[in-house]
Design a protein around this motif. Structure first.
Motif, PDB file in Angstrom:
ATOM      1  N   GLN A  34       0.859  -1.375  -0.135  1.00 48.76           N
ATOM      2  CA  GLN A  34       0.122  -0.053   0.159  1.00 48.76           C
ATOM      3  C   GLN A  34       0.917   1.259   0.166  1.00 48.76           C
ATOM      4  OE1 GLN A  34      -0.447  -2.597   1.857  1.00 48.76           O
ATOM      5  NE2 GLN A  34      -2.569  -3.322   1.393  1.00 48.76           N
TER       6      GLN A  34
ATOM      7  N   MET B   1      -6.669  -3.213   1.130  1.00 45.80           N
ATOM      8  CA  MET B   1      -6.701  -2.327   2.298  1.00 45.80           C
ATOM      9  C   MET B   1      -5.694  -3.119   3.153  1.00 45.80           C
ATOM     10  SD  MET B   1      -9.746  -1.738   5.098  1.00 45.80           S
ATOM     11  CE  MET B   1     -10.853  -1.157   3.813  1.00 45.80           C
ATOM     12  N   GLU B   5      -4.757  -0.534   8.301  1.00 41.33           N
ATOM     13  CA  GLU B   5      -5.997   0.041   8.018  1.00 41.33           C
ATOM     14  C   GLU B   5      -7.091  -0.573   8.480  1.00 41.33           C
ATOM     15  OE1 GLU B   5      -6.455   1.485   3.971  1.00 41.33           O
ATOM     16  OE2 GLU B   5      -8.699   2.512   4.490  1.00 41.33           O
ATOM     17  N   TRP B   9     -10.037   0.601  11.362  1.00 48.08           N
ATOM     18  CA  TRP B   9     -11.456   0.187  11.164  1.00 48.08           C
ATOM     19  C   TRP B   9     -12.035  -0.449  12.413  1.00 48.08           C
ATOM     20  CZ3 TRP B   9     -14.791   3.005   8.419  1.00 48.08           C
ATOM     21  CH2 TRP B   9     -14.356   3.637   7.333  1.00 48.08           C
ATOM     22  N   ILE B 132      -7.903   6.608   9.455  1.00 44.35           N
ATOM     23  CA  ILE B 132      -8.581   6.071   8.324  1.00 44.35           C
ATOM     24  C   ILE B 132      -8.377   7.082   7.114  1.00 44.35           C
ATOM     25  CG2 ILE B 132     -10.730   5.447   7.525  1.00 44.35           C
ATOM     26  CD1 ILE B 132     -11.172   4.231  10.525  1.00 44.35           C
ATOM     27  N   ARG B 136      -6.623   6.474   3.765  1.00 42.13           N
ATOM     28  CA  ARG B 136      -7.621   6.584   2.372  1.00 42.13           C
ATOM     29  C   ARG B 136      -7.134   7.686   1.359  1.00 42.13           C
ATOM     30  NH1 ARG B 136     -10.692   2.808   0.671  1.00 42.13           N
ATOM     31  NH2 ARG B 136      -8.780   1.685   1.469  1.00 42.13           N
ATOM     32  N   GLN B 137      -6.840   8.915   2.071  1.00 46.21           N
ATOM     33  CA  GLN B 137      -6.515   9.917   1.057  1.00 46.21           C
ATOM     34  C   GLN B 137      -5.001  10.134   0.936  1.00 46.21           C
ATOM     35  OE1 GLN B 137      -8.589  13.674   2.671  1.00 46.21           O
ATOM     36  NE2 GLN B 137     -10.449  12.833   2.300  1.00 46.21           N
TER      37      GLN B 137
END
Lengths: 75, 139
Positions: A34, B1, B5, B9, B132, B136-137
């Motif tokens: 990632q 993911m 992460e 969550w 999170i 994501r960003q």
């Protein structure tokens, strides 16, 4: 997220190295897949050490992997 | 993911659900519907559920991707954790000060402790929520 002024050619270099996967590159430089993806997409600017590791994997100078697009702050 | 992460969550959702139930009971006590002693066992049960859910869900995710779960955090993940800590700490400080300020409103140490606990829970939610967003960003 701030606009990333550093562009990179990692996707292109991976393609030129037998379609190296993001996971394979990640394993060789010691980060997650990632994180490699985030670097490729310009969502994360890596540390100098990781940048050098990426360049070493592809056996090219750092400047061939990363290019700085930002303006000179002094001018 | 990534595993980290997914972990964020899990913690965010488990904390939100379990402590929503907990503070709903606290609200019932404040409204005079029940005595604080009566919700004591419920609170213990909810806290136990919190621990069990965290362990079981993290275990399930770790079994799905054992390599990632065993791996140390990389530099991006460490940066995300650090950047999420700052707003969480600010929430915690405001909440703690509110808890201290309660001394002018009530003499109930139980109520003061609930305000401090609420501050801790909100700070944790902010921490995992900000993580999170960064996952994501980008960071």
């Amino acid at each position: 997220m701030a606009d990333c002024a550093i562009r990179n050619r990692i996707r292109e270099l991976r393609f030129d190295h037998d379609e190296m996967t993001q996971q394979a590159l990640a394993d060789r430089i010691g980060v997650t897949r990632q994180t490699v993806n985030a670097i490729e997409l310009g969502k994360y600017s890596p540390s100098l050490e990781v940048a050098f590791r990426i360049a070493a994997v592809f056996r090219v100078p750092l400047g061939e992997v990363f290019q700085y697009d930002g303006k000179d702050r002094k001018s | 993911m990534s595993f980290r992460e997914k972990s964020a969550w899990i913690s965010f959702v488990v904390i939100a659900v379990v402590f929503a139930a907990y503070f709903w009971n606290v609200a019932r006590v404040l409204a005079g519907q029940v005595e604080s002693r009566e919700v004591y066992l419920v609170s213990i049960g909810l806290l136990a559920a919190f621990v069990v859910l965290e362990i079981v869900l993290h275990l399930a995710v770790a079994l799905h991707s054992p390599g990632e779960a065993r791996a140390a955090r990389d530099e991006r993940e460490r940066l995300i954790e650090l950047k999420a800590t700052r707003p969480a700490f600010q929430v915690l400080v405001v909440g703690a000060l509110a808890g201290v300020g309660m001394i002018h409103v009530t003499s109930s140490t139980w109520l003061m402790s609930q305000v401090v606990l609420l501050a801790i829970v909100l700070a944790e939610l902010v921490k995992f929520g900000v993580q999170i967003v960064y996952f994501r960003q980008g960071v």
